[in-house]
Scaffold this motif. Structure first.
Motif, PDB file in Angstrom:
ATOM      1  N   LYS A  88       0.813  -1.214   0.000  1.00 14.62           N
ATOM      2  CA  LYS A  88       0.000   0.000   0.000  1.00 14.62           C
ATOM      3  C   LYS A  88       0.850   1.269   0.000  1.00 14.62           C
ATOM      4  N   LYS A  89       2.083   1.163   0.489  1.00 11.83           N
ATOM      5  CA  LYS A  89       2.985   2.323   0.508  1.00 11.83           C
ATOM      6  C   LYS A  89       3.619   2.577  -0.854  1.00 11.83           C
ATOM      7  N   ALA A  90       3.725   1.512  -1.677  1.00 14.31           N
ATOM      8  CA  ALA A  90       4.390   1.629  -2.976  1.00 14.31           C
ATOM      9  C   ALA A  90       3.478   2.281  -4.006  1.00 14.31           C
ATOM     10  N   SER A  91       4.086   2.952  -4.984  1.00 16.15           N
ATOM     11  CA  SER A  91       3.346   3.449  -6.139  1.00 16.15           C
ATOM     12  C   SER A  91       3.200   2.302  -7.129  1.00 16.15           C
ATOM     13  N   ILE A  92       2.107   2.318  -7.886  1.00 17.03           N
ATOM     14  CA  ILE A  92       1.809   1.193  -8.774  1.00 17.03           C
ATOM     15  C   ILE A  92       1.709   1.659 -10.214  1.00 17.03           C
ATOM     16  N   GLY A  93       2.402   0.948 -11.105  1.00 14.81           N
ATOM     17  CA  GLY A  93       2.324   1.186 -12.536  1.00 14.81           C
ATOM     18  C   GLY A  93       1.514   0.085 -13.204  1.00 14.81           C
ATOM     19  N   SER A  94       0.645   0.463 -14.123  1.00 18.01           N
ATOM     20  CA  SER A  94      -0.201  -0.484 -14.855  1.00 18.01           C
ATOM     21  C   SER A  94      -0.041  -0.255 -16.349  1.00 18.01           C
ATOM     22  N   VAL A  95       0.051  -1.330 -17.123  1.00 18.96           N
ATOM     23  CA  VAL A  95       0.275  -1.195 -18.561  1.00 18.96           C
ATOM     24  C   VAL A  95      -0.971  -0.702 -19.298  1.00 18.96           C
ATOM     25  N   GLY A  96      -2.149  -0.857 -18.692  1.00 16.66           N
ATOM     26  CA  GLY A  96      -3.345  -0.413 -19.401  1.00 16.66           C
ATOM     27  C   GLY A  96      -4.622  -0.573 -18.598  1.00 16.66           C
ATOM     28  N   LYS A  97      -5.733  -0.260 -19.238  1.00 14.44           N
ATOM     29  CA  LYS A  97      -7.039  -0.190 -18.593  1.00 14.44           C
ATOM     30  C   LYS A  97      -7.436  -1.495 -17.918  1.00 14.44           C
ATOM     31  N   LYS A  98      -7.302  -2.610 -18.608  1.00 13.69           N
ATOM     32  CA  LYS A  98      -7.739  -3.886 -18.053  1.00 13.69           C
ATOM     33  C   LYS A  98      -6.882  -4.307 -16.862  1.00 13.69           C
ATOM     34  N   THR A  99      -5.595  -4.002 -16.928  1.00 12.48           N
ATOM     35  CA  THR A  99      -4.724  -4.295 -15.788  1.00 12.48           C
ATOM     36  C   THR A  99      -5.123  -3.440 -14.596  1.00 12.48           C
ATOM     37  N   SER A 100      -5.459  -2.173 -14.854  1.00 13.14           N
ATOM     38  CA  SER A 100      -5.903  -1.278 -13.781  1.00 13.14           C
ATOM     39  C   SER A 100      -7.211  -1.774 -13.164  1.00 13.14           C
ATOM     40  N   GLU A 101      -8.102  -2.307 -13.990  1.00 14.76           N
ATOM     41  CA  GLU A 101      -9.358  -2.853 -13.471  1.00 14.76           C
ATOM     42  C   GLU A 101      -9.099  -4.063 -12.589  1.00 14.76           C
ATOM     43  N   SER A 102      -8.101  -4.862 -12.953  1.00 13.49           N
ATOM     44  CA  SER A 102      -7.733  -6.012 -12.127  1.00 13.49           C
ATOM     45  C   SER A 102      -7.228  -5.547 -10.761  1.00 13.49           C
ATOM     46  N   LEU A 103      -6.477  -4.463 -10.752  1.00 18.33           N
ATOM     47  CA  LEU A 103      -5.981  -3.901  -9.486  1.00 18.33           C
ATOM     48  C   LEU A 103      -7.138  -3.452  -8.594  1.00 18.33           C
ATOM     49  N   GLU A 104      -8.154  -2.869  -9.219  1.00 18.91           N
ATOM     50  CA  GLU A 104      -9.283  -2.343  -8.456  1.00 18.91           C
ATOM     51  C   GLU A 104     -10.045  -3.441  -7.728  1.00 18.91           C
ATOM     52  N   ARG A 105      -9.989  -4.658  -8.252  1.00 15.82           N
ATOM     53  CA  ARG A 105     -10.660  -5.779  -7.583  1.00 15.82           C
ATOM     54  C   ARG A 105     -10.031  -6.074  -6.227  1.00 15.82           C
ATOM     55  N   TYR A 106      -8.807  -5.601  -6.041  1.00 20.53           N
ATOM     56  CA  TYR A 106      -8.102  -5.810  -4.773  1.00 20.53           C
ATOM     57  C   TYR A 106      -7.965  -4.492  -3.995  1.00 20.53           C
ATOM     58  N   GLN A 107      -8.844  -3.544  -4.326  1.00 21.30           N
ATOM     59  CA  GLN A 107      -8.839  -2.226  -3.677  1.00 21.30           C
ATOM     60  C   GLN A 107      -7.503  -1.505  -3.853  1.00 21.30           C
ATOM     61  N   LEU A 108      -6.919  -1.692  -5.016  1.00 20.52           N
ATOM     62  CA  LEU A 108      -5.682  -1.003  -5.371  1.00 20.52           C
ATOM     63  C   LEU A 108      -5.939  -0.131  -6.593  1.00 20.52           C
ATOM     64  N   SER A 109      -5.164   0.933  -6.728  1.00 19.73           N
ATOM     65  CA  SER A 109      -5.325   1.794  -7.906  1.00 19.73           C
ATOM     66  C   SER A 109      -3.956   2.111  -8.502  1.00 19.73           C
ATOM     67  N   ALA A 110      -3.943   2.280  -9.798  1.00 17.59           N
ATOM     68  CA  ALA A 110      -2.700   2.581 -10.500  1.00 17.59           C
ATOM     69  C   ALA A 110      -2.344   4.054 -10.350  1.00 17.59           C
ATOM     70  N   ASP A 111      -1.102   4.333  -9.985  1.00 17.85           N
ATOM     71  CA  ASP A 111      -0.617   5.711  -9.924  1.00 17.85           C
ATOM     72  C   ASP A 111      -0.137   6.176 -11.292  1.00 17.85           C
ATOM     73  N   PHE A 112       0.149   5.217 -12.153  1.00 20.70           N
ATOM     74  CA  PHE A 112       0.594   5.543 -13.517  1.00 20.70           C
ATOM     75  C   PHE A 112       0.016   4.533 -14.486  1.00 20.70           C
ATOM     76  N   GLU A 113      -0.593   5.053 -15.556  1.00 17.38           N
ATOM     77  CA  GLU A 113      -1.099   4.233 -16.652  1.00 17.38           C
ATOM     78  C   GLU A 113      -0.815   4.993 -17.938  1.00 17.38           C
ATOM     79  N   PRO A 114      -0.131   4.388 -18.895  1.00 18.68           N
ATOM     80  CA  PRO A 114       0.236   5.115 -20.113  1.00 18.68           C
ATOM     81  C   PRO A 114      -0.970   5.432 -20.987  1.00 18.68           C
ATOM     82  N   GLY A 115      -0.828   6.439 -21.808  1.00 18.30           N
ATOM     83  CA  GLY A 115      -1.897   6.805 -22.716  1.00 18.30           C
ATOM     84  C   GLY A 115      -2.086   5.807 -23.830  1.00 18.30           C
ATOM     85  N   HIS A 116      -1.019   5.058 -24.148  1.00 14.36           N
ATOM     86  CA  HIS A 116      -1.073   4.048 -25.196  1.00 14.36           C
ATOM     87  C   HIS A 116      -0.670   2.727 -24.570  1.00 14.36           C
TER      88      HIS A 116
END
Length: 263
Positions: A88-116
């Motif tokens: 929870k202390k670490a920042s999280i990078g996600s490669v895209g929308k679906k990966t970010s949605e997977s994170l949300e299932r665990y009450q986590l959110s991406a701090d960085f997600e690329p535009g492409h």
């Protein structure tokens, strides 16, 4: 007005747990999905995992490049309750929308997600705003080396953890060959370069010239498209935004445009 995919048989090669969503979209557009899951994903727990999870606090960034990576990482993490606070202390990078949605299932959110949604874009955009001290890269055994090479070239300290393995579903070979030989396949969907590799590995001699030249090859993204071209597919389409939903939207548009052209 007829549904865009009416009368079309569309091969769905995605893993079984995710194939249903793609098949539903195909049916809603009037098509007939044919599910032949060519890959399976298995949790992997290696010797170095214990050291990484027990010292997760050394990483200020954790990068996830797939939903499977998120799922299997969290499965491992549950063996180390003390590691949750560090996650929870670490920042999280996600490669895209679906990966970010997977994170949300665990009450986590991406701090960085690329535009492409590619590892290349992720690497290029990241350094514009962030300067990590040490990164943990969460991967599968067939993940590409774009991010490790990027971190190395930019002198960013990192460690990799392989939390799942991708395996070809050999028990689907007979099913695949039957459809290749007996079913007219108007379109074939691929959601990774690995699914294309499995298609050729299992399909073998049953793959005909018309499959490569006449069937519409629907790829989820640019790396999958590149592999499809390399393998000989000629009629390839890829959505601008790399998601399963956009694959079917792109196919609908492509088919409708083709039908109007021939009216």
């Amino acid at each position: 007005m007829a549904d865009p995919l009416e009368g079309m048989n569309i091969l769905v090669t995605r893993e079984r747990s995710k194939a249903g969503f793609l098949s539903q979209l195909i049916r809603e557009s009037g098509g007939t999905p044919i599910e032949v899951p060519l890959l399976t994903f298995e949790w992997s727990h290696a010797d170095n995992h214990d050291q990484i999870f027990r010292h997760l606090g050394q990483f200020d960034w954790i990068f996830f490049t797939s939903g499977n990576g998120v799922r299997f990482f969290m499965k491992s993490l549950h063996q180390y309750p003390e590691a949750f606070d560090n996650l929870k202390k670490a920042s999280i990078g996600s490669v895209g929308k679906k990966t970010s949605e997977s994170l949300e299932r665990y009450q986590l959110s991406a701090d960085f997600e690329p535009g492409h949604y590619t590892a290349e874009a992720m690497a290029e955009e990241f350094l514009k705003d962030y300067h990590p001290e040490k990164v943990l890269l969460v991967r599968g055994n067939r993940s590409r080396d774009v991010l490790p090479e990027f971190f190395t070239q930019n002198d960013i300290p990192f460690e990799s953890i392989t939390v799942y393995t991708t395996k070809v579903k050999a028990d689907e070979q007979k099913n695949l060959k039957v459809h290749l030989k007996e079913t007219r396949l108007d379109a074939i969907t691929f959601t990774s370069p690995s699914t294309i590799g499995a298609f050729f590995s299992l399909g073998g001699e049953a793959i005909r010239k018309d499959h490569l030249e006449d069937s519409i090859c629907v790829c989820i993204g640019s790396t999958t498209e590149a592999e499809a071209k390399n393998r000989g597919f000629r009629n390839i389409i890829t959505p601008e935004e790399y998601t399963a939903a956009n694959m079917i939207k792109k196919l609908n548009t492509y088919v409708e445009k083709g039908r109007k052209t021939h009216e």
